[in-house]
Design a protein around this motif. Sequence first.
Motif, PDB file in Angstrom:
ATOM      1  N   ARG A  65       1.298  -1.017   0.188  1.00 41.82           N
ATOM      2  CA  ARG A  65      -0.151   0.094  -0.032  1.00 41.82           C
ATOM      3  C   ARG A  65       1.223   1.468   0.350  1.00 41.82           C
ATOM      4  NH1 ARG A  65      -4.801  -3.130  -1.684  1.00 41.82           N
ATOM      5  NH2 ARG A  65      -5.278  -3.988   0.356  1.00 41.82           N
ATOM      6  N   GLU A  66       2.161   1.187   0.030  1.00 41.08           N
ATOM      7  CA  GLU A  66       3.077   1.999  -0.168  1.00 41.08           C
ATOM      8  C   GLU A  66       3.687   2.446  -1.314  1.00 41.08           C
ATOM      9  OE1 GLU A  66       6.263   4.611   2.657  1.00 41.08           O
ATOM     10  OE2 GLU A  66       5.730   2.666   3.328  1.00 41.08           O
ATOM     11  N   PRO A  67       3.756   3.090  -2.096  1.00 41.39           N
ATOM     12  CA  PRO A  67       3.101   4.514  -1.557  1.00 41.39           C
ATOM     13  C   PRO A  67       1.226   5.304  -2.254  1.00 41.39           C
ATOM     14  CG  PRO A  67       3.937   5.391  -3.428  1.00 41.39           C
ATOM     15  CD  PRO A  67       4.510   3.627  -3.663  1.00 41.39           C
ATOM     16  N   GLY A  68       1.084   5.529  -1.621  1.00 46.59           N
ATOM     17  CA  GLY A  68      -0.511   6.273  -2.110  1.00 46.59           C
ATOM     18  C   GLY A  68      -1.687   5.135  -1.438  1.00 46.59           C
ATOM     19  N   PHE A  69      -1.332   4.790   0.265  1.00 46.70           N
ATOM     20  CA  PHE A  69      -2.161   4.353   0.765  1.00 46.70           C
ATOM     21  C   PHE A  69      -2.363   3.765   1.846  1.00 46.70           C
ATOM     22  CE2 PHE A  69      -2.739   2.733  -4.094  1.00 46.70           C
ATOM     23  CZ  PHE A  69      -4.490   4.104  -3.963  1.00 46.70           C
ATOM     24  N   ALA A  92       6.383  -7.489  -4.271  1.00 46.57           N
ATOM     25  CA  ALA A  92       4.689  -6.415  -3.196  1.00 46.57           C
ATOM     26  C   ALA A  92       4.253  -6.221  -4.392  1.00 46.57           C
ATOM     27  CB  ALA A  92       5.368  -5.376  -2.234  1.00 46.57           C
ATOM     28  N   MET A  93       3.023  -5.953  -4.657  1.00 44.65           N
ATOM     29  CA  MET A  93       2.092  -6.259  -6.245  1.00 44.65           C
ATOM     30  C   MET A  93       2.635  -4.552  -6.285  1.00 44.65           C
ATOM     31  SD  MET A  93       0.622  -8.288  -7.667  1.00 44.65           S
ATOM     32  CE  MET A  93       0.778  -9.734  -7.424  1.00 44.65           C
ATOM     33  N   PRO A  94       1.956  -4.030  -7.482  1.00 46.22           N
ATOM     34  CA  PRO A  94       2.247  -2.614  -8.096  1.00 46.22           C
ATOM     35  C   PRO A  94       1.051  -1.250  -7.730  1.00 46.22           C
ATOM     36  CG  PRO A  94       1.750  -3.959  -9.937  1.00 46.22           C
ATOM     37  CD  PRO A  94       1.794  -4.359  -8.864  1.00 46.22           C
ATOM     38  N   ASN A  95      -0.391  -2.426  -7.209  1.00 43.03           N
ATOM     39  CA  ASN A  95      -1.567  -1.237  -6.978  1.00 43.03           C
ATOM     40  C   ASN A  95      -1.469  -0.577  -6.478  1.00 43.03           C
ATOM     41  OD1 ASN A  95      -1.504  -3.517  -5.072  1.00 43.03           O
ATOM     42  ND2 ASN A  95      -4.147  -3.621  -5.607  1.00 43.03           N
ATOM     43  N   LEU A  96       0.078   0.774  -6.470  1.00 44.85           N
ATOM     44  CA  LEU A  96      -0.112   2.015  -5.906  1.00 44.85           C
ATOM     45  C   LEU A  96       0.014   2.988  -6.533  1.00 44.85           C
ATOM     46  CD1 LEU A  96       3.790   0.057  -5.136  1.00 44.85           C
ATOM     47  CD2 LEU A  96       1.298   0.230  -3.386  1.00 44.85           C
ATOM     48  N   ASP A  97      -0.392   4.386  -6.126  1.00 47.64           N
ATOM     49  CA  ASP A  97       0.055   5.924  -6.164  1.00 47.64           C
ATOM     50  C   ASP A  97       0.823   6.700  -5.601  1.00 47.64           C
ATOM     51  OD1 ASP A  97      -1.804   7.302  -7.584  1.00 47.64           O
ATOM     52  OD2 ASP A  97      -2.988   8.249  -5.623  1.00 47.64           O
ATOM     53  N   PRO A  98       1.789   6.505  -6.867  1.00 50.08           N
ATOM     54  CA  PRO A  98       1.858   6.481  -8.044  1.00 50.08           C
ATOM     55  C   PRO A  98       1.965   4.682  -8.485  1.00 50.08           C
ATOM     56  CG  PRO A  98       3.433   7.721  -8.228  1.00 50.08           C
ATOM     57  CD  PRO A  98       2.616   7.061  -6.632  1.00 50.08           C
ATOM     58  N   ASN A 102       7.030   2.810 -14.428  1.00 46.49           N
ATOM     59  CA  ASN A 102       8.479   3.699 -15.599  1.00 46.49           C
ATOM     60  C   ASN A 102       9.289   3.333 -14.630  1.00 46.49           C
ATOM     61  OD1 ASN A 102       9.103   5.593 -13.919  1.00 46.49           O
ATOM     62  ND2 ASN A 102       6.267   5.577 -14.454  1.00 46.49           N
ATOM     63  N   PRO A 103      10.703   2.804 -14.873  1.00 51.35           N
ATOM     64  CA  PRO A 103      11.841   2.602 -14.162  1.00 51.35           C
ATOM     65  C   PRO A 103      12.347   3.750 -12.636  1.00 51.35           C
ATOM     66  CG  PRO A 103      12.750   2.394 -16.127  1.00 51.35           C
ATOM     67  CD  PRO A 103      11.211   3.049 -16.260  1.00 51.35           C
ATOM     68  N   ILE A 109      10.510   3.101  -5.399  1.00 56.20           N
ATOM     69  CA  ILE A 109       9.920   2.083  -4.749  1.00 56.20           C
ATOM     70  C   ILE A 109      10.204   1.103  -3.632  1.00 56.20           C
ATOM     71  CG2 ILE A 109       7.848   0.475  -3.971  1.00 56.20           C
ATOM     72  CD1 ILE A 109       6.352   2.069  -6.560  1.00 56.20           C
ATOM     73  N   GLN A 110      11.749   0.596  -4.448  1.00 55.81           N
ATOM     74  CA  GLN A 110      13.187  -0.605  -4.289  1.00 55.81           C
ATOM     75  C   GLN A 110      13.351   0.035  -3.058  1.00 55.81           C
ATOM     76  OE1 GLN A 110      13.866  -0.775  -8.135  1.00 55.81           O
ATOM     77  NE2 GLN A 110      12.758  -3.073  -8.996  1.00 55.81           N
TER      78      GLN A 110
END
Length: 428
Positions: A65-69, A92-98, A102-103, A109-110
């Motif tokens: 949930r990070e970033p965004g939630f 960790a899945m990519p349903n994040l914001d943003p 893109n790299p 996030i990494q």
Amino acid sequence: MNILLENGLVYQAGQLQQLDILIIDDKIAALGQDLAELGIDLQKRIDLTGKLVTPGLVDVHVHYREPGFTYKETIKTGSQAAAHGGFTTVCAMPNLDPVPDNPAQLQKIQARNVADGVVHIKQYASITLGRQGEKIADFKALKAAGAFAISDDGSGIQTAGTMYLAMKQAAACGIPLVEHTEDNSLLFGGVMNEGERATELKLPGMLGLSESSQLARDLILAQQTGVHYHACHLSTKESVALVRWAKAQGIHVTCEVAPHHLLLADCDIPADDAMYKMNPPLRSKEDQQALIAGLLDGTIDMIATDHAPHSEDEKQGSMCEASFGITGSETAFSLLYTHFVKTGIFKLEQLLDWMSAAPVQKFQIEDAGFILPGKTADIAVFNLNDEFELKEEDYLSKGTNTPFTGTKAYGETVMTLVAGEIVYQKED
């Protein structure tokens, strides 16, 4: 730090045997009997008599949930929850914001994963820009930037043309494509499995066809493209049969099942209770039995939690309004051990393989899933002998959205080590 773990029942090379494990700095230095006699200068010496010692568990499907939630979960709390459950590597899945499409965003996030995570966190990038299911991301660039795999998890790719082109690109650059199979046109506003229990509860049903029809499409596309296609959280008997057929055809498909789909069926839902709302939903007893059989015959490759924390407000009231999702990192091993190993349905060795070696082998994850000299010291320790209760106050995740709170179980995590460092230890 030099640590000696003594007298534990160690799962190593497919066998359970009483061994000592010598850890020097971040590596396993030696396995054997009476290693204290080597005369190594030790900072910690821990007696694990009567405890199960395993490779750190591996979970290819979590939501941080990070970033965004971050009101739902953070990298720190999610990874602490993983350690509490005995997991040392998670994806960790990519349903994040943003969205990491893109790299530059992926690498941000990494960096957070490394800075804040207490376990190893591998990061998914998205299949499509913004996870909108339309324009395909640059997989070659994302793989070069360190993406573990690509997925639009939480949303199925709705058009076959988009999926076909995505699979071709993924196959060309050798990155696994991991799919949440769901045809939105077949959802009809459902909130739980279509069936007798949904009728009794007067709740709109979700057709299993929404999963299996898109999975069938994807398997044929995977056959044409040669991609490594991984199907998330299978939930229906039809899906199990489709994957079984695909493997017989030589299609490069792997798949996972979530603990809650093994443990519960829709008939176990006691009322219109949002704690039982997840996607895919709890299916029929027949579906549940097909999932168990699929694990046992090798059709289903691994167990993955789909740990999906939500705020308390989001899981209040009726299923019609609440968010989809259930947590799983802190409860998975103990519940599965209690319900399946202690009852003789699974062997302990099978469960450990599905939760460690199998995901490592299928996704070619380096330096995880095994206790061997020279490997990174990622280790979990469990108490199989004493019953305990799953309590909300013990959870380290921000999310407490699970119907299993209050359940009595065996297999409590005693200690988790990541790269030779104790990152979780049960208080005496």
